[in-house]
Design a protein around this motif. Sequence first.
Motif, PDB file in Angstrom:
ATOM      1  N   MET A   1      24.914  40.409  38.000  1.00  0.00           N
ATOM      2  CA  MET A   1      26.107  39.403  37.636  1.00  0.00           C
ATOM      3  C   MET A   1      26.071  39.434  35.920  1.00  0.00           C
ATOM      4  SD  MET A   1      26.945  35.606  38.894  1.00  0.00           S
ATOM      5  CE  MET A   1      28.520  34.772  38.498  1.00  0.00           C
ATOM      6  N   PHE A   2      24.795  39.185  35.499  1.00  0.00           N
ATOM      7  CA  PHE A   2      24.933  39.162  33.857  1.00  0.00           C
ATOM      8  C   PHE A   2      24.260  40.175  33.424  1.00  0.00           C
ATOM      9  CE2 PHE A   2      24.341  34.428  35.439  1.00  0.00           C
ATOM     10  CZ  PHE A   2      25.731  34.507  35.308  1.00  0.00           C
ATOM     11  N   LEU A   3      23.736  41.320  33.855  1.00  0.00           N
ATOM     12  CA  LEU A   3      23.093  42.408  33.327  1.00  0.00           C
ATOM     13  C   LEU A   3      24.169  43.470  33.341  1.00  0.00           C
ATOM     14  CD1 LEU A   3      19.522  42.874  35.151  1.00  0.00           C
ATOM     15  CD2 LEU A   3      20.230  42.586  32.904  1.00  0.00           C
ATOM     16  N   ARG A   4      24.610  43.677  32.263  1.00  0.00           N
ATOM     17  CA  ARG A   4      25.671  44.840  32.120  1.00  0.00           C
ATOM     18  C   ARG A   4      25.413  46.100  32.378  1.00  0.00           C
ATOM     19  NH1 ARG A   4      27.750  41.108  32.555  1.00  0.00           N
ATOM     20  NH2 ARG A   4      28.789  42.406  34.233  1.00  0.00           N
ATOM     21  N   THR A   5      25.945  46.778  33.194  1.00  0.00           N
ATOM     22  CA  THR A   5      25.603  48.035  33.847  1.00  0.00           C
ATOM     23  C   THR A   5      26.940  49.103  33.738  1.00  0.00           C
ATOM     24  OG1 THR A   5      26.279  47.770  35.965  1.00  0.00           O
ATOM     25  CG2 THR A   5      23.982  47.557  35.505  1.00  0.00           C
ATOM     26  N   GLU A   6      27.908  48.521  33.249  1.00  0.00           N
ATOM     27  CA  GLU A   6      29.327  49.438  32.929  1.00  0.00           C
ATOM     28  C   GLU A   6      29.091  50.252  31.815  1.00  0.00           C
ATOM     29  OE1 GLU A   6      29.873  45.249  34.415  1.00  0.00           O
ATOM     30  OE2 GLU A   6      28.900  46.195  32.650  1.00  0.00           O
ATOM     31  N   SER A   7      29.992  51.360  31.737  1.00  0.00           N
ATOM     32  CA  SER A   7      29.896  52.253  30.403  1.00  0.00           C
ATOM     33  C   SER A   7      30.823  51.475  29.499  1.00  0.00           C
ATOM     34  CB  SER A   7      30.443  53.643  30.782  1.00  0.00           C
ATOM     35  OG  SER A   7      31.694  53.533  31.139  1.00  0.00           O
ATOM     36  N   PHE A   8      30.823  51.638  28.363  1.00  0.00           N
ATOM     37  CA  PHE A   8      31.835  51.263  27.239  1.00  0.00           C
ATOM     38  C   PHE A   8      32.992  51.348  27.711  1.00  0.00           C
ATOM     39  CE2 PHE A   8      34.233  51.611  23.389  1.00  0.00           C
ATOM     40  CZ  PHE A   8      34.004  50.041  22.708  1.00  0.00           C
ATOM     41  N   LYS A   9      33.603  52.250  28.346  1.00  0.00           N
ATOM     42  CA  LYS A   9      35.028  52.491  28.647  1.00  0.00           C
ATOM     43  C   LYS A   9      35.284  51.648  29.722  1.00  0.00           C
ATOM     44  CE  LYS A   9      38.452  56.064  29.978  1.00  0.00           C
ATOM     45  NZ  LYS A   9      38.408  57.543  30.534  1.00  0.00           N
ATOM     46  N   TYR A 140      29.039  23.957  37.201  1.00  0.00           N
ATOM     47  CA  TYR A 140      29.916  23.578  38.053  1.00  0.00           C
ATOM     48  C   TYR A 140      29.860  24.214  39.100  1.00  0.00           C
ATOM     49  CZ  TYR A 140      33.928  21.345  40.511  1.00  0.00           C
ATOM     50  OH  TYR A 140      34.647  20.689  41.455  1.00  0.00           O
ATOM     51  N   MET A 141      29.661  25.512  39.120  1.00  0.00           N
ATOM     52  CA  MET A 141      29.436  26.455  40.234  1.00  0.00           C
ATOM     53  C   MET A 141      28.165  26.066  40.979  1.00  0.00           C
ATOM     54  SD  MET A 141      30.571  30.215  39.305  1.00  0.00           S
ATOM     55  CE  MET A 141      32.035  30.387  38.079  1.00  0.00           C
ATOM     56  N   VAL A 142      26.881  25.973  39.886  1.00  0.00           N
ATOM     57  CA  VAL A 142      25.753  25.845  40.709  1.00  0.00           C
ATOM     58  C   VAL A 142      25.657  24.337  41.545  1.00  0.00           C
ATOM     59  CG1 VAL A 142      23.229  25.185  40.018  1.00  0.00           C
ATOM     60  CG2 VAL A 142      24.650  27.082  38.801  1.00  0.00           C
ATOM     61  N   LEU A 143      26.317  23.457  41.113  1.00  0.00           N
ATOM     62  CA  LEU A 143      26.553  22.070  41.733  1.00  0.00           C
ATOM     63  C   LEU A 143      27.456  21.961  42.960  1.00  0.00           C
ATOM     64  CD1 LEU A 143      26.204  19.724  38.357  1.00  0.00           C
ATOM     65  CD2 LEU A 143      24.598  20.506  39.970  1.00  0.00           C
ATOM     66  N   GLN A 151      21.366  32.145  44.205  1.00  0.00           N
ATOM     67  CA  GLN A 151      20.319  31.393  43.545  1.00  0.00           C
ATOM     68  C   GLN A 151      19.539  31.826  42.299  1.00  0.00           C
ATOM     69  OE1 GLN A 151      17.070  30.604  46.535  1.00  0.00           O
ATOM     70  NE2 GLN A 151      16.038  28.974  45.112  1.00  0.00           N
ATOM     71  N   ALA A 152      19.147  33.137  42.267  1.00  0.00           N
ATOM     72  CA  ALA A 152      18.643  33.608  41.161  1.00  0.00           C
ATOM     73  C   ALA A 152      19.568  33.381  39.687  1.00  0.00           C
ATOM     74  CB  ALA A 152      18.497  35.252  41.400  1.00  0.00           C
ATOM     75  N   ASN A 153      20.920  33.784  40.047  1.00  0.00           N
ATOM     76  CA  ASN A 153      21.706  33.777  38.658  1.00  0.00           C
ATOM     77  C   ASN A 153      21.693  32.174  38.490  1.00  0.00           C
ATOM     78  OD1 ASN A 153      22.348  36.464  38.097  1.00  0.00           O
ATOM     79  ND2 ASN A 153      23.626  36.412  39.945  1.00  0.00           N
ATOM     80  N   ILE A 157      21.186  30.762  34.741  1.00  0.00           N
ATOM     81  CA  ILE A 157      21.960  29.816  33.880  1.00  0.00           C
ATOM     82  C   ILE A 157      21.414  28.452  33.453  1.00  0.00           C
ATOM     83  CG2 ILE A 157      23.963  28.359  34.064  1.00  0.00           C
ATOM     84  CD1 ILE A 157      24.740  31.059  33.474  1.00  0.00           C
ATOM     85  N   MET A 158      20.629  27.676  34.558  1.00  0.00           N
ATOM     86  CA  MET A 158      20.041  26.380  34.015  1.00  0.00           C
ATOM     87  C   MET A 158      19.232  26.414  33.161  1.00  0.00           C
ATOM     88  SD  MET A 158      22.184  24.626  35.869  1.00  0.00           S
ATOM     89  CE  MET A 158      21.366  23.163  35.288  1.00  0.00           C
ATOM     90  N   VAL A 159      18.139  27.375  33.402  1.00  0.00           N
ATOM     91  CA  VAL A 159      17.061  27.655  32.283  1.00  0.00           C
ATOM     92  C   VAL A 159      17.664  28.015  31.013  1.00  0.00           C
ATOM     93  CG1 VAL A 159      15.377  29.374  31.697  1.00  0.00           C
ATOM     94  CG2 VAL A 159      15.363  28.684  33.961  1.00  0.00           C
ATOM     95  N   ILE A 160      18.245  28.917  30.607  1.00  0.00           N
ATOM     96  CA  ILE A 160      19.228  29.062  29.622  1.00  0.00           C
ATOM     97  C   ILE A 160      20.012  28.014  28.741  1.00  0.00           C
ATOM     98  CG2 ILE A 160      20.558  30.596  28.127  1.00  0.00           C
ATOM     99  CD1 ILE A 160      20.021  32.857  30.070  1.00  0.00           C
TER     100      ILE A 160
END
Length: 256
Positions: A1-9, A140-143, A151-153, A157-160
């Motif tokens: 969800m937060f790791l970017r795997t897309e190409s620049f395009k 808000y999503m988490v709550l 759960q992992a994401n 979010i909460m740690v950061i």
Amino acid sequence: MFLRTESFKEFLKFYPVVSFLVGLHFFLWILIDVLGLGFARDLESFGVGVNLFILQGEYWRLVTPIFLHSGFTHALFNSFSLVLFGPALEQMLGKGKFIVMYLAAGIFGNFGTFIVDPDAYYAHLGASGAIFGIFGVYVYMVLFRKHLIDQANSQIIMVILILGLFMSFTRPNINILGHIFGLIGGFAVAPLLLRRARPFSIWQVRAQRTSSTRSDISFDPNRWNQKKLPIKKYGKYIIWGLIIFLVLVALASGSF
């Protein structure tokens, strides 16, 4: 969800609003700090959030600081946070709602600074309030909308967020009020904007990669006898450790 795997395009195609905002950050930085053009310097002075000027009726200063930054490092780190956490939310909300959320959180962060800070000559700029607004939506999503984020994401979010708030209070030259009110602003608009939201997905790109990976594994008779390299075993933890560190530096860069 937060790791970017897309190409620049792909990134430009999938996340046009985030791409535009990042491009705007650096475009304004080049005009103001690199080229040092006179009209650009005037534009910066015209756009910085100053409580006294807002009190005198220059209300655009509640909006313009969102797009201005005090130097390359400030622009870079805020853009890094936006690239990391903005795309998933842009895809979930859609372009229009994401723009509404981003502006609402940034404006609320600047408004909170204006209302609460007693220093009439306090000046601030930066996208940090709007970025904390992104975290407000995720919180808000988490709550209350747990089906939208796993759960992992949620833990990431909460740690950061907790560490980011801690650093906001402990580092100098940080617009703490902008961070807090930006977070509140994002959280406040989340119920309206998330009504029809769906969980984030990477579309066909990730599906194709997953399908290919599963196909390769299913036809490997020796897959259980293969030894995992330590870098593969701990790679994701190393990556997330670096990401969390960089995000904390970004959030701590604040709004000056």
